[in-house]
Design an enzyme around this catalytic site. Structure first.
Site, PDB file in Angstrom:
ATOM      1  N   TYR A 137       5.297 -15.542   3.553  1.00  0.00           N
ATOM      2  CA  TYR A 137       5.821 -14.230   3.932  1.00  0.00           C
ATOM      3  C   TYR A 137       4.648 -13.396   4.419  1.00  0.00           C
ATOM      4  O   TYR A 137       3.714 -13.131   3.644  1.00  0.00           O
ATOM      5  CB  TYR A 137       6.447 -13.645   2.671  1.00  0.00           C
ATOM      6  CG  TYR A 137       6.944 -12.222   2.727  1.00  0.00           C
ATOM      7  CD1 TYR A 137       8.268 -11.954   3.034  1.00  0.00           C
ATOM      8  CD2 TYR A 137       6.115 -11.152   2.406  1.00  0.00           C
ATOM      9  CE1 TYR A 137       8.748 -10.649   3.035  1.00  0.00           C
ATOM     10  CE2 TYR A 137       6.587  -9.851   2.405  1.00  0.00           C
ATOM     11  CZ  TYR A 137       7.906  -9.612   2.719  1.00  0.00           C
ATOM     12  OH  TYR A 137       8.388  -8.325   2.708  1.00  0.00           O
ATOM     13  N   GLU A 141      -1.275  -6.412   7.039  1.00  0.00           N
ATOM     14  CA  GLU A 141      -2.246  -6.470   8.141  1.00  0.00           C
ATOM     15  C   GLU A 141      -3.463  -5.647   7.742  1.00  0.00           C
ATOM     16  O   GLU A 141      -3.403  -4.874   6.770  1.00  0.00           O
ATOM     17  CB  GLU A 141      -1.612  -5.863   9.406  1.00  0.00           C
ATOM     18  CG  GLU A 141      -0.368  -6.601   9.853  1.00  0.00           C
ATOM     19  CD  GLU A 141       0.208  -6.021  11.144  1.00  0.00           C
ATOM     20  OE1 GLU A 141      -0.385  -5.053  11.694  1.00  0.00           O
ATOM     21  OE2 GLU A 141       1.246  -6.535  11.571  1.00  0.00           O
ATOM     22  N   ARG A 289      -5.638 -14.971 -36.746  1.00  0.00           N
ATOM     23  CA  ARG A 289      -5.135 -15.597 -37.977  1.00  0.00           C
ATOM     24  C   ARG A 289      -6.138 -16.618 -38.518  1.00  0.00           C
ATOM     25  O   ARG A 289      -6.380 -16.703 -39.708  1.00  0.00           O
ATOM     26  CB  ARG A 289      -3.810 -16.313 -37.696  1.00  0.00           C
ATOM     27  CG  ARG A 289      -2.635 -15.350 -37.587  1.00  0.00           C
ATOM     28  CD  ARG A 289      -1.407 -16.117 -37.133  1.00  0.00           C
ATOM     29  NE  ARG A 289      -0.240 -15.266 -37.025  1.00  0.00           N
ATOM     30  CZ  ARG A 289       0.789 -15.538 -36.238  1.00  0.00           C
ATOM     31  NH1 ARG A 289       0.786 -16.614 -35.477  1.00  0.00           N
ATOM     32  NH2 ARG A 289       1.819 -14.728 -36.194  1.00  0.00           N
ATOM     33  N   GLU A 383       2.638  -7.377  -3.838  1.00  0.00           N
ATOM     34  CA  GLU A 383       4.047  -6.946  -3.911  1.00  0.00           C
ATOM     35  C   GLU A 383       4.134  -5.430  -4.087  1.00  0.00           C
ATOM     36  O   GLU A 383       5.103  -4.927  -4.661  1.00  0.00           O
ATOM     37  CB  GLU A 383       4.768  -7.632  -5.073  1.00  0.00           C
ATOM     38  CG  GLU A 383       4.930  -9.124  -4.902  1.00  0.00           C
ATOM     39  CD  GLU A 383       6.044  -9.449  -3.920  1.00  0.00           C
ATOM     40  OE1 GLU A 383       5.690 -10.032  -2.865  1.00  0.00           O
ATOM     41  OE2 GLU A 383       7.204  -9.129  -4.170  1.00  0.00           O
TER      42      GLU A 383
HETATM   43  C1  LIG Z   1      -4.113 -12.512  -3.583  1.00  0.00           C
HETATM   44  C2  LIG Z   1      -3.214 -11.730  -2.681  1.00  0.00           C
HETATM   45  C3  LIG Z   1      -2.034 -12.303  -2.210  1.00  0.00           C
HETATM   46  C4  LIG Z   1      -1.206 -11.588  -1.351  1.00  0.00           C
HETATM   47  N1  LIG Z   1      -0.084 -12.191  -0.821  1.00  0.00           N
HETATM   48  C5  LIG Z   1       0.598 -11.579   0.178  1.00  0.00           C
HETATM   49  C6  LIG Z   1       1.630 -12.267   0.896  1.00  0.00           C
HETATM   50  O1  LIG Z   1       1.968 -13.415   0.600  1.00  0.00           O
HETATM   51  N2  LIG Z   1       2.231 -11.612   1.937  1.00  0.00           N
HETATM   52  C7  LIG Z   1       1.888 -10.339   2.309  1.00  0.00           C
HETATM   53  O2  LIG Z   1       2.459  -9.831   3.248  1.00  0.00           O
HETATM   54  N3  LIG Z   1       0.920  -9.659   1.637  1.00  0.00           N
HETATM   55  C8  LIG Z   1       0.260 -10.245   0.585  1.00  0.00           C
HETATM   56  N4  LIG Z   1      -0.746  -9.585  -0.068  1.00  0.00           N
HETATM   57  C9  LIG Z   1      -1.101  -8.218   0.339  1.00  0.00           C
HETATM   58  C10 LIG Z   1      -0.758  -7.168  -0.704  1.00  0.00           C
HETATM   59  O3  LIG Z   1       0.614  -7.001  -0.816  1.00  0.00           O
HETATM   60  C11 LIG Z   1      -1.515  -5.884  -0.288  1.00  0.00           C
HETATM   61  O4  LIG Z   1      -2.882  -6.120  -0.495  1.00  0.00           O
HETATM   62  C12 LIG Z   1      -1.063  -4.695  -1.084  1.00  0.00           C
HETATM   63  O5  LIG Z   1       0.232  -4.324  -0.724  1.00  0.00           O
HETATM   64  C13 LIG Z   1      -1.995  -3.479  -0.868  1.00  0.00           C
HETATM   65  O6  LIG Z   1      -2.171  -3.216   0.469  1.00  0.00           O
HETATM   66  P1  LIG Z   1      -3.640  -2.993   1.065  1.00  0.00           P
HETATM   67  O7  LIG Z   1      -4.430  -4.212   0.694  1.00  0.00           O
HETATM   68  O8  LIG Z   1      -3.558  -2.672   2.494  1.00  0.00           O
HETATM   69  O9  LIG Z   1      -4.211  -1.780   0.263  1.00  0.00           O
HETATM   70  P2  LIG Z   1      -4.099  -0.252   0.665  1.00  0.00           P
HETATM   71  O10 LIG Z   1      -2.709   0.063   1.105  1.00  0.00           O
HETATM   72  O11 LIG Z   1      -5.190   0.079   1.613  1.00  0.00           O
HETATM   73  O12 LIG Z   1      -4.350   0.452  -0.729  1.00  0.00           O
HETATM   74  C14 LIG Z   1      -5.651   0.796  -1.219  1.00  0.00           C
HETATM   75  C15 LIG Z   1      -5.452   1.743  -2.414  1.00  0.00           C
HETATM   76  O13 LIG Z   1      -4.818   2.951  -1.969  1.00  0.00           O
HETATM   77  C16 LIG Z   1      -3.642   3.203  -2.727  1.00  0.00           C
HETATM   78  N5  LIG Z   1      -2.624   3.818  -1.868  1.00  0.00           N
HETATM   79  C17 LIG Z   1      -2.252   3.444  -0.619  1.00  0.00           C
HETATM   80  N6  LIG Z   1      -1.269   4.249  -0.161  1.00  0.00           N
HETATM   81  C18 LIG Z   1      -1.005   5.141  -1.156  1.00  0.00           C
HETATM   82  C19 LIG Z   1      -0.079   6.218  -1.289  1.00  0.00           C
HETATM   83  N7  LIG Z   1       0.784   6.560  -0.315  1.00  0.00           N
HETATM   84  N8  LIG Z   1      -0.081   6.922  -2.455  1.00  0.00           N
HETATM   85  C20 LIG Z   1      -0.942   6.606  -3.466  1.00  0.00           C
HETATM   86  N9  LIG Z   1      -1.842   5.588  -3.378  1.00  0.00           N
HETATM   87  C21 LIG Z   1      -1.870   4.876  -2.251  1.00  0.00           C
HETATM   88  C22 LIG Z   1      -3.188   1.824  -3.184  1.00  0.00           C
HETATM   89  O14 LIG Z   1      -2.368   1.916  -4.327  1.00  0.00           O
HETATM   90  C23 LIG Z   1      -4.528   1.171  -3.487  1.00  0.00           C
HETATM   91  O15 LIG Z   1      -4.972   1.555  -4.752  1.00  0.00           O
HETATM   92  C24 LIG Z   1      -1.554 -10.255  -0.974  1.00  0.00           C
HETATM   93  C25 LIG Z   1      -2.731  -9.679  -1.478  1.00  0.00           C
HETATM   94  C26 LIG Z   1      -3.552 -10.388  -2.291  1.00  0.00           C
HETATM   95  C27 LIG Z   1      -4.849  -9.751  -2.744  1.00  0.00           C
END
Ligand SMILES: Cc1cc2nc3c(=O)[nH]c(=O)nc-3n(C[C@H](O)[C@H](O)[C@H](O)COP(=O)(O)OP(=O)(O)OC[C@H]3O[C@@H](n4cnc5c(N)ncnc54)[C@H](O)[C@@H]3O)c2cc1C
Length: 405
Positions: A137, A141, A289, A383
């Site tokens: 999935y 980006e 324990r 997720e």
């Molecule tokens: C091991 C691994 C496996 C993964 N597998 C998949 C996969 O199979 N498919 C896929 O599509 N993705 C996958 N991901 C991606 C993952 O879902 C994203 O890394 C995640 O959603 C965070 O997005 P980002 O990395 O861009 O972080 P960012 O969005 O840049 O976030 C950085 C920080 O800012 C905070 N933040 C961002 N926006 C807000 C807001 N509006 N309010 C408050 N805080 C905020 C976040 O909580 C975080 O603490 C994977 C990631 C990892 C590390």
């Protein structure tokens, strides 16, 4: 009437999966972490046993039969069985669990939005009579993780299909997958309404893996960067087909495919985090324990930590089961799915940290607790991060009253 008892079928699933986690996953867990991969021969053996990672595998392959699709909502229990099994798999080893053959995260969007032909074509390849196969999935980006509405991968309509250009990062099983559900935009000015989901098959010209990530935890799980360069995808691979998007007018339909997936998968991810917390807790309880006569002065501290861990795990599990139950009976569960994911990710980290603290240096080197602590972190990130789960929950509180957050 509320019952907190598992049915005999649910208990059976729990017992079988626990046996598998203890006898097949745990013995290779530390070595797989060290190598950064799950051995191929192990995966082949497991595939031949018919063990796969997919919600539908717990409901008798519900997606394959129209008759079963019509099964009364109250009888469906695929999501509940999936969370019960997922907790045991997380207890065994979360990285290996994520590497079990099957459609993985790619399964729910195909099941929920695919045409009958697409479901048959893409989901029937996962069989114990075939070599191990995976789905993936790809939403994230470099500039769109939490804010998925900002995806930049483009899908340009051409004769007979679409041409994809863009990059995806952090894609679980992205390199080994037979196909990847890829989210792209047909028109960035449309925002979410421009999103479409495509099934891109391995070997499609213009589609390749450019890098595998080296991570702090779940090291044995493959995390890939994918590149799409003038990648032609036939129109039969547009998930749901053209009609699916046309029927939704200018609504954010591709975006909804992505979000709907999370409502099903967040409880499963949450329960894997609960399995990690339980593994740390059970190990430490046993240790306290055993070692108590020698470490008597820590007894009060240990009791506090273990009682809190028991409470956290139980509370997280109840939240998660509620989210899965709502998904099974077809009720909206976005709030519950977000809450259980946020809470379970947090308590997994807390419980592992506290258990590690109790053991002290004994738990730091080549030790299951050290590994669990590293593995737990990602459950607070993928997720949707913890902060994003709170945002989703808040939206559910405000939006019905016309307030946007
Ligand atoms: C091991 C691994 C496996 C993964 N597998 C998949 C996969 O199979 N498919 C896929 O599509 N993705 C996958 N991901 C991606 C993952 O879902 C994203 O890394 C995640 O959603 C965070 O997005 P980002 O990395 O861009 O972080 P960012 O969005 O840049 O976030 C950085 C920080 O800012 C905070 N933040 C961002 N926006 C807000 C807001 N509006 N309010 C408050 N805080 C905020 C976040 O909580 C975080 O603490 C994977 C990631 C990892 C590390």
């Amino acid at each position: 009437m509320i019952s907190f008892e598992m049915s005999s079928h649910q208990q059976q699933v729990k017992d079988v999966v626990h046996w598998f986690a203890e006898n097949e996953m745990r013995p290779i867990s530390m070595e797989a972490d060290k190598m950064g991969r799950v051995p191929d021969d192990w995966l082949e053996k497991i595939n031949q046993l018919g063990i796969q990672l997919s919600t539908s595998s717990f409901d008798g392959g519900e997606q394959k039969s129209e008759k079963k699709e019509k099964k009364r909502k109250s009888e469906r229990q695929g999501n509940r069985l999936a969370v019960i099994a997922s907790e045991e798999l997380g207890w065994g080893d979360p990285a290996i669990a994520l590497t079990l053959p099957g459609p993985g995260l790619g399964g729910p969007p195909v099941q929920s939005s695919g045409t009958p032909e697409q479901k048959e074509r893409f989901l029937s390849i996962f069989s114990k009579d075939e070599p191990p196969r995976w789905g993936a999935y790809a939403l994230t980006e470099p500039d769109a993780g939490s804010d998925v509405s900002g995806i930049r991968t483009t899908a340009k309509k051409v004769e007979g299909g679409y041409v994809l250009n863009g990059q995806k990062i952090f894609i679980t099983n992205g390199a080994r997958a037979s196909w990847v559900v890829v989210f792209a935009t047909v028109d960035r000015s449309l925002g979410r309404a421009g999103h479409r989901a495509f099934v891109v098959e391995k070997g499609t010209p213009g589609f390749r893996c450019t890098r595998l990530a080296r991570k702090m935890g779940i090291r044995a799980s493959e995390t890939a960067e994918l590149l799409f360069e003038d990648c032609f995808v036939p129109e039969e691979n547009l998930l749901g087909g053209e009609a699916y998007y046309e029927s939704r007018g200018s609504g954010p339909s591709g975006f909804q495919v992505a979000m709907k997936t999370f409502d099903n998968t967040r409880p499963i991810v949450a329960s894997m985090a609960i399995g990690i917390a339980r593994a740390a807790y059970e190990y430490t309880l046993d240790w306290v324990r055993r070692e108590y006569p020698r470490h008597g002065r820590f007894y009060h501290r240990a009791s506090e930590v273990l009682a809190n861990a028991e409470l956290d795990i139980e509370a997280a599990r109840l939240l998660t089961w509620e989210a899965a139950w709502k998904a099974d009976i077809g009720q909206p569960n976005a709030k519950e799915a977000a809450m259980c994911k946020a809470y379970s990710g947090k308590i997994a980290l807390d419980v592992c940290a506290k258990c590690l603290e109790l053991l002290g240096p004994a738990g730091l080197e080549n030790h299951i607790l050290e590994k669990l602590y590293r593995d737990a972190k990602i459950f607070d990130i993928f997720e949707g991060t913890n902060q994003i789960q709170h945002l989703v929950t808040a939206r559910q509180l405000y939006e019905p009253h016309g307030v946007r957050v």
